[in-house]
Design a protein around this motif. Structure first.
Motif, mmCIF file in Angstrom:
data_model
loop_
_atom_site.group_PDB
_atom_site.id
_atom_site.type_symbol
_atom_site.label_atom_id
_atom_site.label_comp_id
_atom_site.label_asym_id
_atom_site.label_seq_id
_atom_site.Cartn_x
_atom_site.Cartn_y
_atom_site.Cartn_z
ATOM 1 N N GLY A 38 38.574 53.284 56.192
ATOM 2 C CA GLY A 38 38.923 54.292 57.191
ATOM 3 C C GLY A 38 38.020 54.340 58.402
ATOM 4 N N GLY A 39 37.199 53.303 58.594
ATOM 5 C CA GLY A 39 36.308 53.282 59.753
ATOM 6 C C GLY A 39 34.888 53.635 59.375
ATOM 7 N N SER A 40 34.438 53.155 58.231
ATOM 8 C CA SER A 40 33.081 53.458 57.769
ATOM 9 C C SER A 40 32.037 53.123 58.819
ATOM 10 C CB SER A 40 32.769 52.667 56.496
ATOM 11 O OG SER A 40 33.574 53.111 55.425
ATOM 12 N N SER A 41 31.058 54.021 58.951
ATOM 13 C CA SER A 41 29.975 53.819 59.908
ATOM 14 C C SER A 41 28.622 53.730 59.213
ATOM 15 C CB SER A 41 29.959 54.976 60.919
ATOM 16 O OG SER A 41 29.796 56.211 60.242
ATOM 17 N N ASP A 42 28.634 53.631 57.881
ATOM 18 C CA ASP A 42 27.393 53.624 57.104
ATOM 19 C C ASP A 42 27.074 52.262 56.485
ATOM 20 O OD1 ASP A 42 29.381 53.461 55.205
ATOM 21 O OD2 ASP A 42 28.526 55.006 53.904
ATOM 22 N N GLY A 43 27.833 51.226 56.846
ATOM 23 C CA GLY A 43 27.600 49.894 56.293
ATOM 24 C C GLY A 43 28.513 49.529 55.143
ATOM 25 N N THR A 44 29.400 50.443 54.735
ATOM 26 C CA THR A 44 30.322 50.159 53.623
ATOM 27 C C THR A 44 31.182 48.935 53.920
ATOM 28 O OG1 THR A 44 30.413 52.488 52.952
ATOM 29 C CG2 THR A 44 32.223 51.087 52.239
ATOM 30 N N PHE A 45 31.793 48.906 55.088
ATOM 31 C CA PHE A 45 32.674 47.800 55.463
ATOM 32 C C PHE A 45 31.909 46.470 55.423
ATOM 33 C CE2 PHE A 45 34.771 44.983 58.493
ATOM 34 C CZ PHE A 45 36.111 45.136 58.180
ATOM 35 N N GLU A 46 30.740 46.448 56.023
ATOM 36 C CA GLU A 46 29.927 45.237 56.080
ATOM 37 C C GLU A 46 29.484 44.790 54.684
ATOM 38 O OE1 GLU A 46 30.118 47.205 59.911
ATOM 39 O OE2 GLU A 46 29.496 47.967 57.957
ATOM 40 N N LYS A 47 29.147 45.754 53.831
ATOM 41 C CA LYS A 47 28.718 45.437 52.460
ATOM 42 C C LYS A 47 29.850 44.777 51.685
ATOM 43 C CE LYS A 47 25.806 45.630 49.019
ATOM 44 N NZ LYS A 47 24.640 44.771 48.978
ATOM 45 N N ILE A 48 31.074 45.283 51.832
ATOM 46 C CA ILE A 48 32.225 44.687 51.148
ATOM 47 C C ILE A 48 32.460 43.281 51.681
ATOM 48 C CG2 ILE A 48 34.717 44.828 50.778
ATOM 49 C CD1 ILE A 48 34.379 47.922 50.973
ATOM 50 N N LYS A 49 32.426 43.138 52.990
ATOM 51 C CA LYS A 49 32.666 41.834 53.623
ATOM 52 C C LYS A 49 31.652 40.802 53.130
ATOM 53 C CE LYS A 49 33.768 40.072 58.185
ATOM 54 N NZ LYS A 49 33.887 40.387 59.599
ATOM 55 N N GLU A 50 30.399 41.218 52.991
ATOM 56 C CA GLU A 50 29.328 40.327 52.554
ATOM 57 C C GLU A 50 29.394 40.040 51.053
ATOM 58 O OE1 GLU A 50 24.698 41.102 51.616
ATOM 59 O OE2 GLU A 50 25.310 41.596 53.662
ATOM 60 N N SER A 51 29.607 41.073 50.249
ATOM 61 C CA SER A 51 29.556 40.934 48.787
ATOM 62 C C SER A 51 30.842 40.406 48.168
ATOM 63 C CB SER A 51 29.227 42.289 48.151
ATOM 64 O OG SER A 51 28.009 42.783 48.621
#
Length: 183
Positions: A38-51
């Motif tokens: 939903g537009g995470s601004s806390d690094g959630t999106f990036e963490k999923i993309k990386e992991s």
């Protein structure tokens, strides 16, 4: 048979949700996992993309200052994630839900049977919910709709009987009849 698992995320790191365990669990028995963020601004999106590079991950920012933000962030985002899936059978998990690996064979069997019988309903599965602290834990046990075939007539949102519109023709849920994320 192709099984798609799906979930949603929105600032899960800040909220301390076990979204990584949820995704890992879905990857344990699903052929495809889709996540609508939903537009995470806390690094959630990036963490999923990386992991989880194998996950289908897309961002659909929710304006949290908009009056209907809760409907868009809950049922609306879940329906978007569902529509991202390409499987024959779809398994929904909230970002704090985990299927124990000992249950994977049972989940696969349920999906196979639903497809075999062309099930037109949404299957409920048992959930064990834990609340509390290290000093006191409460456990709720309930069934929740979570599994269905990929059918155009099945979606997530506000059921017709619970839909209302305000003076600006904006939809909302009739109080106590919906949380905006029902099949």
């Amino acid at each position: 048979m192709k099984i798609s698992g799906y979930t949603t995320t929105l600032n899960c790191i800040d909220m301390d949700y076990p979204f990584e365990l949820c995704i890992d669990s879905l990857l344990g028995f699903c052929d495809e996992v889709c996540v609508a963020d939903g537009g995470s601004s806390d690094g959630t999106f990036e963490k999923i993309k990386e992991s989880f590079p194998e996950v289908v991950l897309k961002r659909f920012p929710v304006d949290l200052s908009e009056p209907r933000w809760a409907i868009k962030a809950d049922g609306g985002l879940k329906n978007i994630a569902r529509n991202m899936c390409s499987g024959d059978v779809l398994w929904h998990a909230d970002n704090d839900e985990i299927l124990d690996e000992r249950s994977y064979p049972h989940a696969l069997d349920l999906c196979k049977k639903m497809l075999e019988y062309d099930c037109q309903e949404v299957a409920k599965v048992p959930f064990y919910e834990f609340w509390g602290s290290l000093d006191f834990v409460r456990n709720d046990v309930f069934d929740r709709p979570a599994v269905s075939l990929s059918k155009e007539n099945i979606s997530i949102g506000i059921p017709n009987y619970a839909r209302r519109t305000d003076k600006d023709d904006q939809m909302y849920c009739r109080p106590f009849d919906s949380d905006s994320c029902q099949y």
